[in-house]
Design an enzyme around this catalytic site. Structure first.
Site, mmCIF file in Angstrom:
data_model
loop_
_atom_site.group_PDB
_atom_site.id
_atom_site.type_symbol
_atom_site.label_atom_id
_atom_site.label_comp_id
_atom_site.label_asym_id
_atom_site.label_seq_id
_atom_site.Cartn_x
_atom_site.Cartn_y
_atom_site.Cartn_z
ATOM 1 N N TRP A 1 1.309 -18.216 73.045
ATOM 2 C CA TRP A 1 1.551 -17.023 72.165
ATOM 3 C C TRP A 1 1.862 -15.940 73.062
ATOM 4 O O TRP A 1 2.560 -15.068 72.640
ATOM 5 C CB TRP A 1 0.447 -16.759 71.417
ATOM 6 C CG TRP A 1 0.047 -17.751 70.384
ATOM 7 C CD1 TRP A 1 -0.739 -18.789 70.358
ATOM 8 C CD2 TRP A 1 1.101 -18.470 69.285
ATOM 9 N NE1 TRP A 1 -0.842 -19.841 69.472
ATOM 10 C CE2 TRP A 1 0.355 -19.584 68.817
ATOM 11 C CE3 TRP A 1 2.203 -17.899 68.979
ATOM 12 C CZ2 TRP A 1 0.841 -20.256 67.679
ATOM 13 C CZ3 TRP A 1 2.919 -18.667 67.871
ATOM 14 C CH2 TRP A 1 2.122 -19.780 67.238
ATOM 15 N N ASP B 1 -2.974 -9.272 71.161
ATOM 16 C CA ASP B 1 -3.093 -10.136 70.278
ATOM 17 C C ASP B 1 -4.363 -10.986 70.071
ATOM 18 O O ASP B 1 -4.915 -11.632 70.868
ATOM 19 C CB ASP B 1 -1.927 -10.932 70.481
ATOM 20 C CG ASP B 1 -1.877 -12.471 69.472
ATOM 21 O OD1 ASP B 1 -2.688 -12.404 68.489
ATOM 22 O OD2 ASP B 1 -0.955 -13.251 69.449
ATOM 23 N N LYS C 1 -7.113 -16.988 60.568
ATOM 24 C CA LYS C 1 -8.007 -17.687 61.378
ATOM 25 C C LYS C 1 -9.629 -17.188 60.818
ATOM 26 O O LYS C 1 -10.438 -17.783 60.366
ATOM 27 C CB LYS C 1 -7.609 -17.637 62.404
ATOM 28 C CG LYS C 1 -6.527 -18.426 62.956
ATOM 29 C CD LYS C 1 -5.940 -17.933 64.404
ATOM 30 C CE LYS C 1 -4.529 -18.236 64.450
ATOM 31 N NZ LYS C 1 -4.089 -19.531 64.242
#
Ligand SMILES: Cc1ncc(COP(=O)(O)O)c(C=O)c1O
Length: 365
Positions: free
Chosen positions: A106, A176, A200
């Site tokens: 990511w 992030d 999530k």
């Protein structure tokens, strides 16, 4: 209401488990929200019924994360992936460079998008060792003129997590936090901007939460497309256009659930207990299970581990599936197994996984 509803042991990496109490509440209110004779999905985003939900979700995020004065909470769309572009579009001017700490796929994706829009550099990397650790804070290189420093607080695929963040002083720190937001207390004041896809820990997919410091927001470039400027969302309480109303409603229910579960500290304590069940099993297995992450970098949210060989892993995963466990396959880049144990994954599911791991080891060693 039927209390014995069938529920899988859901270890999916995202979208992921939602609290049963939240799903039941949403089910009960689905056709008639607050005696309005309409589903929340059918309400106007400009109407009172929805606006109360919207504002309560913002309030609860501020409360649960102890967000200090001077920050805005925004609801966007496009997932965390759009943030990879929006961050440099807004905050990477032509005369500056942005630093990225590489801790997994990511981070690499965030870096690749920023590279298309301006000058970037790798401030530190953990790529060696297949991202099994987090770089030491003192190894992160950037200078006072850096546009911003970007980190990925939890690496969903590799199962590593930052347990302390650098004090970047005047350099804006951007994180992030898609896969660990609201899993443990954090000091929001260290960050200029935090972003997270909701799917999530906060709710269903479709909402991206952004927490941004107002004085940082004021430095944003003003020439981008309207929908790609954070200021558009900040000026309009995230109601410039139609927001993902149902996702925000679900998020509000999840945040209320968190509050009832003891807030962030209550959730954090239970997350530690859940993670310990699985990590302790790995550590006591005499090498039958091998954790991917180095001990100091272990994630509280994604537990990654391998078995002796791929055949044994295949057997472990197949039998787990038959036993009612969902989502235990590791990401294809790491292989092996991954148990994503986000906030809403019940303690009982982690206990059941621990018991299954112990029984499997006994039968196969
Ligand atoms: C840490 C992290 N960042 C970004 C993403 C991408 O999120 P989205 O699918 O919301 O764009 C993910 C998805 O799993 C993630 O785990």
């Amino acid at each position: 209401m039927n209390n014995s509803v069938k529920r899988a042991h859901n270890f999916n990496a995202g979208p992921a488990a939602l609290p049963l109490a939240v799903l039941k509440k949403a089910q009960a209110e689905l056709l008639d929200f607050n005696d309005t004779g309409m589903s929340i999905m059918e309400h106007s985003h400009r109407g009172n019924a929805y606006e109360i939900v919207h504002n309560r979700a913002i309030e609860l995020l501020k409360e649960l994360l102890s967000i200090p004065e001077g920050y805005e909470v925004l609801f966007l769309q496009g997932g965390a992936s759009l943030q990879f572009s929006m961050v440099p579009m807004n905050f990477l001017p032509a005369n500056k460079k942005a630093g990225y700490v590489m801790t997994g796929v990511w981070s690499e994706k965030a870096y690749a998008e920023a590279e298309k829009l301006g000058e970037v550099f790798v401030a530190a990397t953990a790529k060696e060792g297949n991202y099994c650790q987090i770089p030491a804070l003192k190894e992160i290189n950037y200078d006072a003129d850096t546009a911003y420093l970007h980190v990925t607080s939890n690496n969903t695929i590799y199962g590593t997590e930052w347990h302390a963040f650098p004090n970047t002083e005047a350099v804006p720190l951007i994180a992030d936090m898609s896969s660990d937001i609201l899993s443990c207390p954090i000091d929001v004041s260290k960050f200029a901007l935090i972003y997270a896809g909701a799917q999530k820990n906060i709710g269903p997919s479709g909402v991206t939460v952004v927490i941004i410091r107002r004085d940082f927001l004021e430095q944003a470039k003003k020439n981008g497309p309207t929908m790609l400027q954070y200021a558009t969302f900040a000026k309009n309480n995230s109601l410039y256009n139609t927001p993902p109303t149902f996702g925000i409603y679900m998020m509000k229910l999840v945040l209320e659930w968190m509050k009832a579960e003891g807030g962030l500290l209550g959730i954090y304590k239970r997350n530690q207990e859940k993670a310990a069940l699985i990590y302790d099993t790995i550590d006591a297995s005499n090498g039958f299970y091998k954790g991917h992450a180095q001990l100091s970098a272990r994630s509280l949210m994604n537990v990654t581990f391998r078995l002796a060989d791929e055949n044994l892993e295949k057997k472990f995963l197949e039998q787990a599936k038959q036993a009612g466990f969902v989502g235990l396959n590791g990401h294809r880049l790491v292989g092996g197994c991954r148990a994503s144990i986000y906030n809403a994954v019940p303690y009982d599911s982690c206990q059941a996984l621990r018991d299954y791991m112990l029984a499997f080891q006994k039968e196969n060693s």
